[in-house]
Scaffold this active site. Structure first.
Site, mmCIF file in Angstrom:
data_model
loop_
_atom_site.group_PDB
_atom_site.id
_atom_site.type_symbol
_atom_site.label_atom_id
_atom_site.label_comp_id
_atom_site.label_asym_id
_atom_site.label_seq_id
_atom_site.Cartn_x
_atom_site.Cartn_y
_atom_site.Cartn_z
ATOM 1 N N ASP A 105 -15.511 23.881 -4.496
ATOM 2 C CA ASP A 105 -14.932 22.694 -4.694
ATOM 3 C C ASP A 105 -14.710 22.772 -6.376
ATOM 4 O OD1 ASP A 105 -13.804 20.329 -4.644
ATOM 5 O OD2 ASP A 105 -15.548 19.225 -5.237
ATOM 6 N N THR A 157 -14.019 19.730 -8.575
ATOM 7 C CA THR A 157 -14.728 18.649 -9.544
ATOM 8 C C THR A 157 -16.134 18.518 -9.077
ATOM 9 O OG1 THR A 157 -12.628 17.549 -8.992
ATOM 10 C CG2 THR A 157 -14.260 16.086 -9.594
ATOM 11 N N LYS A 176 5.640 11.254 -21.844
ATOM 12 C CA LYS A 176 4.898 12.589 -22.031
ATOM 13 C C LYS A 176 4.859 13.146 -20.642
ATOM 14 C CE LYS A 176 0.354 9.893 -20.813
ATOM 15 N NZ LYS A 176 -0.984 9.481 -21.386
ATOM 16 N N ARG A 222 -5.366 21.509 -20.617
ATOM 17 C CA ARG A 222 -4.278 20.785 -19.928
ATOM 18 C C ARG A 222 -3.442 20.178 -21.119
ATOM 19 N NH1 ARG A 222 -7.324 17.091 -15.510
ATOM 20 N NH2 ARG A 222 -8.869 18.576 -14.894
ATOM 21 N N THR A 226 -9.851 22.210 -3.490
ATOM 22 C CA THR A 226 -9.819 21.072 -4.148
ATOM 23 C C THR A 226 -8.695 20.155 -3.791
ATOM 24 O OG1 THR A 226 -9.605 20.046 -6.329
ATOM 25 C CG2 THR A 226 -8.407 22.109 -6.257
ATOM 26 N N GLY A 227 -8.966 19.045 -3.847
ATOM 27 C CA GLY A 227 -8.206 17.909 -3.468
ATOM 28 C C GLY A 227 -7.203 17.339 -4.781
ATOM 29 N N LYS A 262 -9.945 22.144 4.208
ATOM 30 C CA LYS A 262 -10.914 23.021 3.625
ATOM 31 C C LYS A 262 -11.899 23.820 4.709
ATOM 32 C CE LYS A 262 -11.919 20.492 -0.543
ATOM 33 N NZ LYS A 262 -12.676 20.004 -1.290
ATOM 34 N N ASN A 287 -16.299 14.904 0.654
ATOM 35 C CA ASN A 287 -14.993 15.717 1.341
ATOM 36 C C ASN A 287 -15.334 17.154 1.192
ATOM 37 O OD1 ASN A 287 -15.210 15.902 -1.740
ATOM 38 N ND2 ASN A 287 -13.085 17.065 -1.819
ATOM 39 N N ASP A 288 -16.530 17.819 0.921
ATOM 40 C CA ASP A 288 -16.899 18.973 0.890
ATOM 41 C C ASP A 288 -17.818 19.294 2.174
ATOM 42 O OD1 ASP A 288 -15.553 19.706 -1.420
ATOM 43 O OD2 ASP A 288 -17.333 19.131 -2.502
#
Length: 1068
Positions: free
Chosen positions: A464, A466, A641, A670, A750-751, A838, A861-862
């Protein structure tokens, strides 16, 4: 007149219900895979096709395109495979007991009507709101554990062997000689499983016992999470977990909305903005929810966490009020409220929760080592059958030959020693203990002690993003103005520019007050920096919130803009990082509501701005904008932006944007491009009229609104670039480099958004600097997927970045081709992945490659991914190497001799091999390429197995024929002769297998020998103590032992001398 409540007719068809008219357009607008209100099992609508599936259903664009994308119009080298219909990815039972029983809310999921505050008014039974992650219950524990043990031949063989001793004709010794070792193995397994189940039960109980407030006619009452029912009105406080899937009715926030943290559900770091039902938010108090007659009509439970369709209806008003409900009004279980106190009505509970439907059932994992031993056991058993048949054939199948075959099988049965099973289980327990005690990974807890050796055979690591690779803490790193750039070490210069601007303004005459100067002279650097900082401080969706800190109460803090009480809330941590940076350089966001914003200058002056329009960030537009009016000057400014790919065509021509964006992206930052445009009053009024008209359109509303906004997005003034970095976890870069050198491929699932995932992959060096990145274009049908796969096939040695939607289409039509290409990539990044996707990727990797996978994650979620993988133990920055045990074959002995051989005589030396190391851990970390040797599986290959079989045959023959040659007159003592030689040979062979001696190994060898010598006093039934005390016995046994072991020592020396293993060069 009271309207009839919604109900469901036969086969799931809808009867007439209030609000159906409002819901119908929503249903027509949804993709076919989310259209859940159609009758299951009924006839497809006209125009439907046989190829309708999750990506394009009957009558939808996806299905049409799928048929259009045939082989006739494509000239490429990917053969079109038949459409593979995928089964539901959620593996939890949806129907309860069975399909035709409704006793436990079973049967096909149906839409539902939920009356606010009246759980007793229900048209069907709903499951209890209980979270259960256990593999077994009280009744299935023992049968389930025994079944999981005996479904493998290795364990079943020993069970049948022990059971055969109940038959008098087959009995070869005392029952305890077979049942005690087997019972020991089963007892260890049952205790281990029981401990893990108890731990799981405690964790589930902790979640189910969390207390919430429920609104009732008698007021607010406390209720456990497990007692919450569909229809209950539940109050969820700030930073509290949402206990069930609910519809958002009310909030305590003044702006009438709340933020949710959903990282445990979908893996996204951005907070989600949720809006309450307008009708209920307008009520004076929360208690009034029980005084109105209203209900929610909702779709049936499904696994889609990104969509929801329903309606809210209030019947007791003069004219019935109906509002459509979407994902913006939904609070899914497992998320956490980040702002305010919310009130919601419960829609789904228990196994019908979105989070539960997106997790798979826990399963018992079996290690590759166990599977290999199981396979080798079958081979040995086949050899036993052949030898038994040969022995019976030599007797010409005389008499009850079939019974003789069984007796010979039992006679040779200890060629497959049960001590192997004992040592395997004990070795795994020790490895688990070593992992828990490792000082380099403190706090590690081993949840499953059955698969620690898997860590030495991993080929694919799926991680994952995050919280696993990153800390989810954003840090502002760079401000670039084109001619000058400011980094962390030069932010004090930015601060001095801001201070000088506002100091100069305070000294100017009031008529000229305001930072925007109308002179046409070249702007100074201070004004350029100020314009950039002000744009960053205004163009965002951040809201400052004031909380009591024990000294100042909330009302006073909000009034005085108290810095120590202020926290920022936003849908994205990037936004918060930008606003925190503007505060650090002197321009502070101190207040905001839906129509205004307040900034504080370094001189404590408050600047007031009116928010005229906000254009939020979307995945498609990749930018956000805001139009504000400066209250002091009346100037109207449009700030924007966004990503460089879209902003490059919006800003005025420049010669540095593309180059600097590339430089900052290569650093893993980023990048956002910030621009502005000043608007005259007449220009804004004209835009507003067109914008309002576009929003009132019925047809093509989103297209018309986008067209009006784009009319402003021309020739904007480029102000600056910002670079924000998501802080990586400690030592992520060297860890990924080590894993790559070890031959392990790393996939990031990843989500989060595509841009965020790509930046993290670069920053963490998951993608090396000299590797290209192929961003898989968004595809929606078979034809587009076909063309994009061909474009990807022409790339070589490049990393792949693909979104979850494109992945779903590719796996539906071209599963084999996509996995073949993806497995050739050095790295793969899958973004916007659902939890079930996943798990599906892990399963496909296992099926297509046959290699071991390890999943690392930190969120709810993992869970599915971790459960599906071969090894779900997260190890940070280390590779744990497993060693291979040596086990010798033995002949049959009576009574305690066989138990002693399997336990106290030989178990300790063999067991001590878990302490053996080919190389030191420091060397293994310095040369991770050594790990590649483990991936080949040579220590337990068929070649290695055959070598050990030949060694066993040689040693067994040497011991038996040596006894015949040297002890002709004392052959009655064959048991004492052969058994003593066997024990000594076993101890010497263990010593032969050791690479690095540990003091406990020496103790184990001497202790085992001492135990054998001491036990001879009690073994009068089998061994003549006076006979083995003679000098003749001692030297003859020594000769037999040397003949059986010395040649092997010589061969080992010659092999190390002329063909040393790769690691030996590093240890010399």
């Amino acid at each position: 007149m009271v309207r009839p409540c919604p109900s469901v007719g036969p086969r799931g068809r809808l009867r007439a219900w209030p609000g159906a008219r409002e819901l119908a357009p929503s249903l027509r607008a949804r993709p076919a895979r989310c259209r859940r209100l159609l009758p299951r099992g009924g006839a497809a609508p006209a125009g439907g096709g046989a190829e309708a599936g999750p990506g394009g259903g009957p009558g939808c664009a996806g299905g049409t395109a799928a048929k259009a994308g045939g082989a006739g119009d494509m000239t490429d080298n990917i053969p079109l495979q038949p459409v593979r219909q995928k089964k539901r990815m959620d593996s939890r039972p949806r129907g309860g007991c069975c399909e035709w029983l409704r006793c436990c809310g079973a049967g096909e999921p149906r839409p539902r009507t939920v009356w606010l505050g009246h759980p007793e008014k229900r048209d069907q039974r709903y499951p209890r709101n209980v979270i259960n992650n256990q593999k077994y219950n009280f009744f299935t524990f023992l049968p389930g554990v025994l079944f999981n043990q005996f479904k493998y031949f290795f364990n079943l063989y020993f069970l049948l062997l022990a059971c055969s001793q109940f038959v008098p004709e087959m009995r070869l010794g005392a029952l305890y000689t077979y049942w005690v070792p087997l019972g020991f193995v089963l007892a260890v397994t049952i205790i281990r499983e029981a401990v893990e189940e108890i731990r799981c039960y405690v964790r589930d109980k902790e979640v189910n016992s969390q207390v919430y407030s429920r609104l009732t006619a008698r007021g607010t009452v406390k209720v456990k999470s497990s007692s919450i029912q569909v229809g209950d009105l539940i109050i969820v406080e700030k930073n509290q977990r949402v206990p069930a899937d609910m519809i958002f009715l009310r909030t305590s926030e003044k702006n009438g909305s709340c933020f949710l943290r959903t990282d445990q559900l979908d893996g996204e770091t951005d907070w989600k903005l949720r809006l309450p039902v307008a009708c209920t938010q307008r009520l004076p108090t929360a208690a009034d929810l029980l005084q109105i007659r209203s209900y929610v009509y909702a779709e049936e439970p499904n696994i889609d966490i990104h969509n929801f369709v329903g309606t809210f209806t209030r019947e007791d008003s003069d004219a019935p009020i109906s509002e459509s409900l979407s994902i913006e009004n939904a609070l899914w279980a497992g998320t956490v409220t980040a702002s305010g106190t919310v009130v919601g009505v419960v829609l789904y509970t228990g196994r019908e929760l979105r989070s539960v439907m997106n997790t798979s059932n826990p399963r018992s994992k079996i290690g590759l080592f166990d599977l290999e031993v199981n396979c080798l056991t079958k081979i040995l058993f086949g050899a036993l059958v052949v030898v038994s048949l040969v022995m019976v054939a030599l007797q010409h199948f005389a008499g009850r030959w079939y019974l003789q075959i069984i007796r010979f099988l039992l006679l040779f049965s200890n060629i497959i020693p049960i001590s192997l099973r004992v040592n395997l289980d004990m070795g795994k327990i020790v490895y688990s203990w070593v992992i828990r005690r490792d000082s380099k990974i403190p706090g590690t807890v081993v949840r499953s002690s059955t698969i620690p050796e898997q860590l030495g055979r991993i080929s694919y690591l799926l991680t994952d993003k995050t919280g696993t690779l990153t800390q989810n803490e954003m840090v502002f790193k760079r401000l670039h103005l084109g001619t000058v750039a400011y980094g962390l070490d030069s932010m004090d210069e930015v601060q001095s520019h801001i201070f000088s601007i506002y100091t100069q303004q305070s000294q100017d005459p009031p008529a000229q007050k305001g930072p925007a100067l109308t002179t046409k002279v070249r702007r100074t650097m201070s004004s350029r920096v100020h314009e950039a900082v002000k744009a960053i401080a205004l163009c965002h969706n951040v809201t400052p919130v004031y909380e009591s800190n024990g000294v100042t109460d909330q009302a006073e803090a909000e009034k005085q803009y108290e810095d120590s009480c202020r926290v920022y809330q936003a849908s994205s941590p990037d936004e918060v990082a930008l606003v925190q940076w503007t505060e650090s350089v002197g321009l502070t966001l101190v207040g905001r509501d839906q129509s205004s914003m307040q900034l504080r200058t370094p001189g404590d002056q408050i600047l007031n701005f009116t928010i005229l329009q906000i254009f939020p960030f979307t995945y498609e537009s990749k930018r956000m904008g805001i139009i504000v009016r400066d209250e002091s000057t009346g100037e109207i400014t449009f700030y924007m932006k966004g990503a460089d790919v879209v902003m490059a065509g919006i800003v005025q021509y420049n010669d540095w944007l593309e180059e600097e964006c590339g430089n900052m992206a290569r650093e893993g930052l980023r990048v956002l491009v910030v621009a502005k445009k000043s608007l005259a009053e007449e220009q804004y009024q004209d835009f507003e009229a067109r914008y309002v008209q576009a929003k009132l359109s019925v047809h093509d509303r989103s297209l018309k609104v986008a067209t009006v906004i784009e009319s402003l997005e021309m020739e904007m003034e480029l102000l600056c670039l910002t670079g924000v970095e998501d802080q990586l976890q400690a030592d992520v870069r060297p860890t990924l480099e080590t894993l790559r050198n070890a031959g392990i491929k790393v996939w990031m699932l990843t989500g989060d958004k595509l841009e965020t995932a790509t930046c993290t992959a670069k920053n963490a060096h998951l993608v090396t600097r000299n590797q290209d990145i192929h961003v898989f274009r968004l595809v929606t049908n078979r034809g587009e997927a076909h063309l994009e796969l061909n474009a990807f096939r022409r790339k070589h040695d490049c990393a792949l970045v693909i979104s979850g939607d494109s992945l779903e289409v590719c796996l539906k039509y071209y599963e084999y081709e996509f996995m073949e290409l993806a497995c050739q990539c050095p790295a793969v990044v899958c973004c916007r992945c659902a939890p079930t996707q996943k798990a599906q990727i892990v399963r496909l990797l296992q099926e297509r490659t046959g290699k071991l996978t390890c999943a690392v994650g930190d969120g709810g979620n993992d869970v599915s991914m971790i459960q599906e993988s071969d090894c779900g133990v997260g190890v940070e920055g280390k590779a744990v190497f497993s060693s291979v045990f040596y086990f010798a074959s033995v002949p049959l002995y009576q009574g305690f001799l066989i138990i002693g051989y399997s336990t106290i005589y030989t178990m300790f030396p063999v067991f001590s091999l878990v302490l053996d190391k080919d190389v030191k851990s420091e060397v293994a970390m310095l040369y991770p390429e050594l790990y590649k040797d483990l991936l080949k599986g040579r220590p337990l290959s068929y070649k290695t197995f055959l070598i050990w079989v030949l060694i066993s045959i040689y040693q067994g023959s040497t011991i038996m024929y040596g006894a015949l040659l040297l002890f002709e007159s004392e052959f009655v003592h064959i048991v004492a002769i052969s058994f003593t030689s066997l024990i000594l040979t076993e101890l010497l062979m263990v010593a032969l297998a050791i690479q690095t001696w540990h003091w406990l190994m020496t103790v184990a060898e001497l202790l085992s020998l001492a135990c054998y010598v001491a036990s001879l006093v009690f073994l009068h039934e089998f061994i003549d103590v006076y006979f083995i005390a003679t000098l003749s016995f001692l030297w003859k046994v020594s000769v037999i032992t040397l003949v059986s072991c010395l040649p092997l020592y010589v061969l080992k020396y010659l092999r190390r001398r002329f063909s040393p293993p790769s690691y030996s060069k590093l240890t010399s």
